[in-house]
Design a protein around this motif. Structure first.
Motif, PDB file in Angstrom:
ATOM      1  N   ASN A   1      -0.605  31.312  17.905  1.00 20.50           N
ATOM      2  CA  ASN A   1      -0.127  31.713  16.582  1.00 20.50           C
ATOM      3  C   ASN A   1      -1.302  31.974  15.647  1.00 20.50           C
ATOM      4  O   ASN A   1      -1.346  31.469  14.522  1.00 20.50           O
ATOM      5  N   LEU A   2      -2.267  32.764  16.114  1.00 22.37           N
ATOM      6  CA  LEU A   2      -3.416  33.120  15.283  1.00 22.37           C
ATOM      7  C   LEU A   2      -3.911  34.509  15.648  1.00 22.37           C
ATOM      8  O   LEU A   2      -3.600  35.043  16.721  1.00 22.37           O
ATOM      9  N   LEU A   3      -4.680  35.094  14.729  1.00 20.22           N
ATOM     10  CA  LEU A   3      -5.270  36.415  14.934  1.00 20.22           C
ATOM     11  C   LEU A   3      -6.736  36.268  15.299  1.00 20.22           C
ATOM     12  O   LEU A   3      -7.435  35.408  14.759  1.00 20.22           O
ATOM     13  N   VAL A   4      -7.198  37.117  16.229  1.00 18.45           N
ATOM     14  CA  VAL A   4      -8.610  37.138  16.590  1.00 18.45           C
ATOM     15  C   VAL A   4      -9.084  38.589  16.632  1.00 18.45           C
ATOM     16  O   VAL A   4      -8.280  39.519  16.768  1.00 18.45           O
ATOM     17  N   HIS A   5     -10.389  38.755  16.511  1.00 15.69           N
ATOM     18  CA  HIS A   5     -10.986  40.069  16.616  1.00 15.69           C
ATOM     19  C   HIS A   5     -11.521  40.229  18.029  1.00 15.69           C
ATOM     20  O   HIS A   5     -12.296  39.382  18.490  1.00 15.69           O
ATOM     21  N   ALA A   6     -11.119  41.278  18.733  1.00 14.21           N
ATOM     22  CA  ALA A   6     -11.431  41.417  20.148  1.00 14.21           C
ATOM     23  C   ALA A   6     -11.936  42.814  20.486  1.00 14.21           C
ATOM     24  O   ALA A   6     -11.623  43.788  19.800  1.00 14.21           O
ATOM     25  N   VAL A   7     -12.702  42.877  21.586  1.00 12.33           N
ATOM     26  CA  VAL A   7     -13.262  44.142  22.070  1.00 12.33           C
ATOM     27  C   VAL A   7     -12.752  44.374  23.488  1.00 12.33           C
ATOM     28  O   VAL A   7     -13.091  43.618  24.409  1.00 12.33           O
ATOM     29  N   PRO A   8     -11.924  45.403  23.722  1.00 10.90           N
ATOM     30  CA  PRO A   8     -11.411  45.674  25.069  1.00 10.90           C
ATOM     31  C   PRO A   8     -12.526  46.056  26.033  1.00 10.90           C
ATOM     32  O   PRO A   8     -13.436  46.804  25.685  1.00 10.90           O
ATOM     33  N   ILE A   9     -12.436  45.533  27.267  1.00 11.14           N
ATOM     34  CA  ILE A   9     -13.410  45.886  28.296  1.00 11.14           C
ATOM     35  C   ILE A   9     -12.745  46.484  29.531  1.00 11.14           C
ATOM     36  O   ILE A   9     -13.423  46.983  30.430  1.00 11.14           O
ATOM     37  N   GLY A  10     -11.433  46.451  29.618  1.00 12.61           N
ATOM     38  CA  GLY A  10     -10.727  46.997  30.773  1.00 12.61           C
ATOM     39  C   GLY A  10      -9.290  46.517  30.794  1.00 12.61           C
ATOM     40  O   GLY A  10      -8.741  46.138  29.752  1.00 12.61           O
ATOM     41  N   GLY A  11      -8.697  46.510  31.983  1.00 10.91           N
ATOM     42  CA  GLY A  11      -7.316  46.065  32.062  1.00 10.91           C
ATOM     43  C   GLY A  11      -6.746  46.118  33.458  1.00 10.91           C
ATOM     44  O   GLY A  11      -7.364  46.626  34.399  1.00 10.91           O
ATOM     45  N   PHE A  12      -5.551  45.570  33.597  1.00 11.09           N
ATOM     46  CA  PHE A  12      -4.786  45.613  34.836  1.00 11.09           C
ATOM     47  C   PHE A  12      -3.596  46.561  34.642  1.00 11.09           C
ATOM     48  O   PHE A  12      -2.843  46.397  33.684  1.00 11.09           O
ATOM     49  N   ARG A  13      -3.449  47.514  35.570  1.00 12.39           N
ATOM     50  CA  ARG A  13      -2.237  48.332  35.539  1.00 12.39           C
ATOM     51  C   ARG A  13      -1.191  47.591  36.356  1.00 12.39           C
ATOM     52  O   ARG A  13      -1.081  47.751  37.562  1.00 12.39           O
TER      53      ARG A  13
END
Length: 221
Positions: free
Chosen positions: A112-124
């Motif tokens: 229940n909080l907000l964070v600042h994030a940098v995407p590096i990839g992902g799972f399809r």
């Protein structure tokens, strides 16, 4: 009757929070779950309040903070991308905000909080006939993970633990094997494309939301 000030009401984490001025390159993420949670929490879409989705009956805990990207939606554009990349035609969006895991060396004790994030990839990830992508990101300026920019730089053990979690946490012994698979592990450029599509899917369904960001809030302090 005097109207209460606007700040007297908490913003809805999905609709009332911006993904950020720099999204998708750097974005705001809402965290629902942390690694120590023994139950699964999920945002109630109508109220914007975290609710108990289900107890984790078996040993299944997400190895990183996990939540979603505000003002995103897994709809037709996300599904079309999954179909293009997998060669399958009968894929639809799962109708939820875009999921995101945020790698950090810090111990975050509750969601229940907000964070600042940098995407590096992902799972399809494909769940039945639904596109259910999982964006992998790092906490901005994190001491251990903050310099990572691509999936190949992420610790192999952590990536494998995330894969195992997402492939097994919905499986319930005695109810048959659920058809869930990770069809592709993609890098940062594809993650940004998937997020852009989810933002467009959201705008097509709900319109454009607020534009304030966590970054701009920090600058005002």
């Amino acid at each position: 009757m005097k109207k209460p000030p606007q700040h007297a009401f908490q913003a809805h984490p999905w609709h009332g929070v911006s993904p950020g001025e720099d999204a998708p390159a750097t974005l705001t993420a809402y965290i629902e779950l942390v690694p120590t949670d023994a139950v699964k929490y999920e945002l109630d879409k109508e109220t914007g309040i975290l609710r108990l989705d289900r107890p984790q009956l078996f040993s299944s805990q997400c190895p990183s903070p996990y939540g979603f990207i505000p003002q995103t939606f897994c709809g037709p554009l996300v599904a079309r991308r999954a179909a293009e990349r997998t060669g399958r035609k009968e894929i639809r969006g799962d109708g939820d905000p875009m999921d995101i895991c945020v790698l950090t060396e810090k111990v975050i004790t509750s969601g229940n909080l907000l964070v600042h994030a940098v995407p590096i990839g992902g799972f399809r990830m494909i769940d039945g006939d639904e596109a259910d992508d999982k964006i992998i990101a790092v906490l901005e300026s994190d001491l251990a993970y903050g310099e990572i920019q691509h999936m190949v730089q992420a610790p192999v053990a952590m990536v494998n633990r995330l894969k195992h979690y997402f492939l097994t946490y919905k499986q319930i012994p005695g109810e048959g094997k659920r058809k869930v698979e990770i069809a592709e592990v993609y890098d940062r450029p594809e993650a940004l494309e998937v997020i852009r599509r989810s933002m467009k899917d959201y705008q097509s369904l709900y319109g454009k939301g607020p534009t304030g960001t966590l970054r701009s809030a920090r600058r005002k302090r």
